[in-house]
Design an enzyme around this catalytic site. Structure first.
Site, mmCIF file in Angstrom:
data_model
loop_
_atom_site.group_PDB
_atom_site.id
_atom_site.type_symbol
_atom_site.label_atom_id
_atom_site.label_comp_id
_atom_site.label_asym_id
_atom_site.label_seq_id
_atom_site.Cartn_x
_atom_site.Cartn_y
_atom_site.Cartn_z
ATOM 1 N N VAL A 20 0.468 -1.411 0.152
ATOM 2 C CA VAL A 20 -0.059 -0.354 -0.179
ATOM 3 C C VAL A 20 1.001 1.183 0.355
ATOM 4 C CG1 VAL A 20 -1.572 1.065 1.175
ATOM 5 C CG2 VAL A 20 -1.570 -1.150 1.317
ATOM 6 N N GLU A 136 -10.418 6.349 6.238
ATOM 7 C CA GLU A 136 -10.985 5.672 5.221
ATOM 8 C C GLU A 136 -10.001 4.071 4.376
ATOM 9 O OE1 GLU A 136 -14.501 6.341 3.421
ATOM 10 O OE2 GLU A 136 -14.175 4.608 3.838
ATOM 11 N N GLY A 141 -10.746 -1.528 1.868
ATOM 12 C CA GLY A 141 -10.286 -1.001 1.314
ATOM 13 C C GLY A 141 -10.242 0.148 -0.173
ATOM 14 N N ILE A 143 -13.426 0.444 -1.179
ATOM 15 C CA ILE A 143 -15.040 0.793 -0.945
ATOM 16 C C ILE A 143 -15.034 2.407 0.165
ATOM 17 C CG2 ILE A 143 -17.043 0.319 -0.153
ATOM 18 C CD1 ILE A 143 -15.728 -2.554 -0.468
ATOM 19 N N ASP A 208 -9.514 -10.159 11.559
ATOM 20 C CA ASP A 208 -9.278 -9.334 10.842
ATOM 21 C C ASP A 208 -10.819 -8.148 10.249
ATOM 22 O OD1 ASP A 208 -7.776 -7.997 8.594
ATOM 23 O OD2 ASP A 208 -9.967 -8.463 7.405
ATOM 24 N N LYS A 212 -11.939 -4.465 12.197
ATOM 25 C CA LYS A 212 -13.406 -3.952 10.811
ATOM 26 C C LYS A 212 -14.996 -3.783 11.436
ATOM 27 C CE LYS A 212 -10.596 -5.315 6.858
ATOM 28 N NZ LYS A 212 -10.514 -5.966 6.233
ATOM 29 N N GLY A 309 -4.948 -5.105 -1.277
ATOM 30 C CA GLY A 309 -4.387 -4.403 -2.597
ATOM 31 C C GLY A 309 -4.066 -3.548 -2.620
HETATM 32 N N1 HSE Z 1 -6.179 -9.660 4.678
HETATM 33 C C1 HSE Z 1 -7.712 -8.468 4.407
HETATM 34 C C2 HSE Z 1 -8.562 -9.327 3.783
HETATM 35 C C3 HSE Z 1 -7.282 -7.216 3.614
HETATM 36 O O1 HSE Z 1 -8.133 -10.703 3.019
HETATM 37 O O2 HSE Z 1 -9.318 -8.507 2.900
HETATM 38 C C4 HSE Z 1 -6.588 -6.266 4.982
HETATM 39 O O3 HSE Z 1 -7.619 -6.327 5.635
#
Ligand code: HSE
Length: 433
Positions: A20, A136, A141, A143, A208, A212, A309
């Site tokens: 990134v 954001e 990502g 979105i 993860d 979020k 990504g």
């Molecule tokens: N590893 C995460 C995913 C992306 O697979 O969406 C980063 O938060």
């Protein structure tokens, strides 16, 4: 028409130069003139802090950006107007962001783990210093979802958020469904293709997505929700058979991040769930992400796109940089933390949900009646029952109406104890109805 005059350049520091970070550095350079026009001042990238300067980096090594690499992150953050943090992890990211804020810089971070664990410390420091914190890129990502929830829906009441916010697990579940493959095979394939990390546990175990979910819930319900408040189950227990049965019953399996308002508070959870094929989230394929929001006045909204990504995540970072930079040039400030509602954050046992229970039973008269009686004893109502012969035994698929999670758990335990039940094969929640 003459070009508008620009203000003095703003100094931008970048912490981290991975997939990134290198993309952010490249976009800041290649779009320099456009960004200056949009902000009203040039954005000067003054340094890129990394742990090891000599490591080769695609898009950076051998370019003018290489000269900006430094190991001295402490000095860098103290001389910037805007600090972008894409290094990840809790420390030293947290200390560096706090130092940047204390020096008067606005900060832009993609660090979901830090925000879910200790966001309020950053927000309070930024509020006191009169600077912005934007994030954001921390959720889904590219979105745009933080800004819509925090600003566009600030006049509405969010009731529920259902998100596919982890691309790795969505890819895995999608491949299992389309190819009939086992989970282990697809995880290995995802690692080979670079969709999954070498250690995919944060993704497949749901952590993860939980970070979020905590961030989204805090914004949606104006209530502090941290990572520890989120009930988490990953996808590792799912079988090819679960996916096949989902399809047979007109559903797909998705790993969902769910944040919802109940009459008593809010419940935030991450777990695999059956979603009807007709629900918009069911059509989210491959490594894509989507967040489905239900708000009392707006109704249903869906935000869809690439959740990970380099370039997609950099797009979200740059949008935040432009917002923070505009405030530097024109005055004003982004939103501060809104946690006034302080709703109780309830355990997942209080969530209202439905389950689809698959059980192997002996195929003889009265079996269905016994199962139905046990379900009814727990105050749970059956929505549908299907039966299929599997060898010597019969396979019953019982779908319930909505009930509290704790009542559903007790129902399943009681079903396990019925003499004619050979085994409970799987229990999956049904969401999106
Ligand atoms: N590893 C995460 C995913 C992306 O697979 O969406 C980063 O938060």
């Amino acid at each position: 028409m003459s070009a508008p005059s620009l203000g003095p350049a703003l100094r931008v520091a970048l912490l981290g130069c991975g997939v990134v970070g290198s993309e952010v550095a490249t976009l800041l350079t290649t779009h320099r003139d456009e960004l200056a026009s949009r902000v009203g001042a040039p954005l000067d990238l003054v340094g890129i802090a990394v742990r090891e300067v000599s490591r080769p980096r695609a898009g950076v090594t051998g370019t003018a950006l290489e000269a900006l690499l430094t190991q001295d992150a402490d000095s860098l953050v103290r001389e910037a107007d805007i600090v972008i943090e894409v290094m990840g992890g809790i420390e030293p990211a947290r200390e560096l962001l706090l130092a940047a804020i204390a020096s008067g810089a606005s900060v832009v971070t993609a660090n979901k783990a830090l925000l879910a664990q200790d966001g309020p410390t950053l927000y309070a420091a930024a509020d006191e210093a009169g600077v912005d914190v934007y994030f954001e890129a921390a959720v889904a990502g590219a979105i745009p979802i933080i800004r819509p929830v925090r600003e566009s829906l600030a006049g509405d009441q969010v009731e529920r958020i259902l998100g596919i916010v982890n691309g790795t697990t969505n890819y895995v579940l999608d491949r299992m469904a389309s190819e009939g493959l086992d989970l282990d095979e697809v995880v290995a394939e995802a690692q080979r293709l670079g969709y999954a990390e070498a250690d995919p546990s944060a993704d497949v175990d749901g952590h993860d997505a939980a970070a979020k979910a905590a961030i989204l819930a805090s914004l949606a319900f104006h209530t502090r929700v941290s990572l520890e408040d989120v009930a988490v189950e990953g996808i590792m227990g799912l079988t090819a058979d679960d996916i096949a049965w989902a399809s047979r019953t007109g559903q797909v399996v998705k790993l969902l991040a769910i944040a919802e308002r109940t009459t008593d508070g809010v419940v935030v959870r991450v777990h695999p769930a059956l979603v009807p094929e007709t629900h918009p989230l069911a059509g989210v394929r491959g490594a894509f992400n989507a967040v489905f929001v239900e708000a009392s006045a707006a109704g249903e909204l869906m935000f869809y796109g690439r959740g990970a990504g380099g370039a997609p995540t950099a797009s979200a970072v740059l949008g935040d940089v432009v917002s923070a930079a505009r405030h530097r040039v024109l005055g004003g400030k982004g939103p501060i933390e809104s946690s006034y509602a302080q709703l109780p954050v309830l355990p997942a046992s209080q969530a209202l949900t439905r389950v689809q229970i698959r059980i192997d039973v002996q195929d003889r008269p009265g079996v269905l009646a016994k199962v139905a009686a046990v379900v009814a004893e727990h105050g749970v109502s059956i929505e549908a029952v299907r039966q299929a012969p599997v060898g010597e035994v019969a396979h019953l698929v019982v779908t319930t109406h909505a009930a509290r999670q704790d009542a559903l758990d007790k129902t399943v335990e009681a079903i396990r104890g019925i003499d004619v039940v050979d085994r409970v094969v799987s229990v999956l929640r049904v969401e999106g109805i």
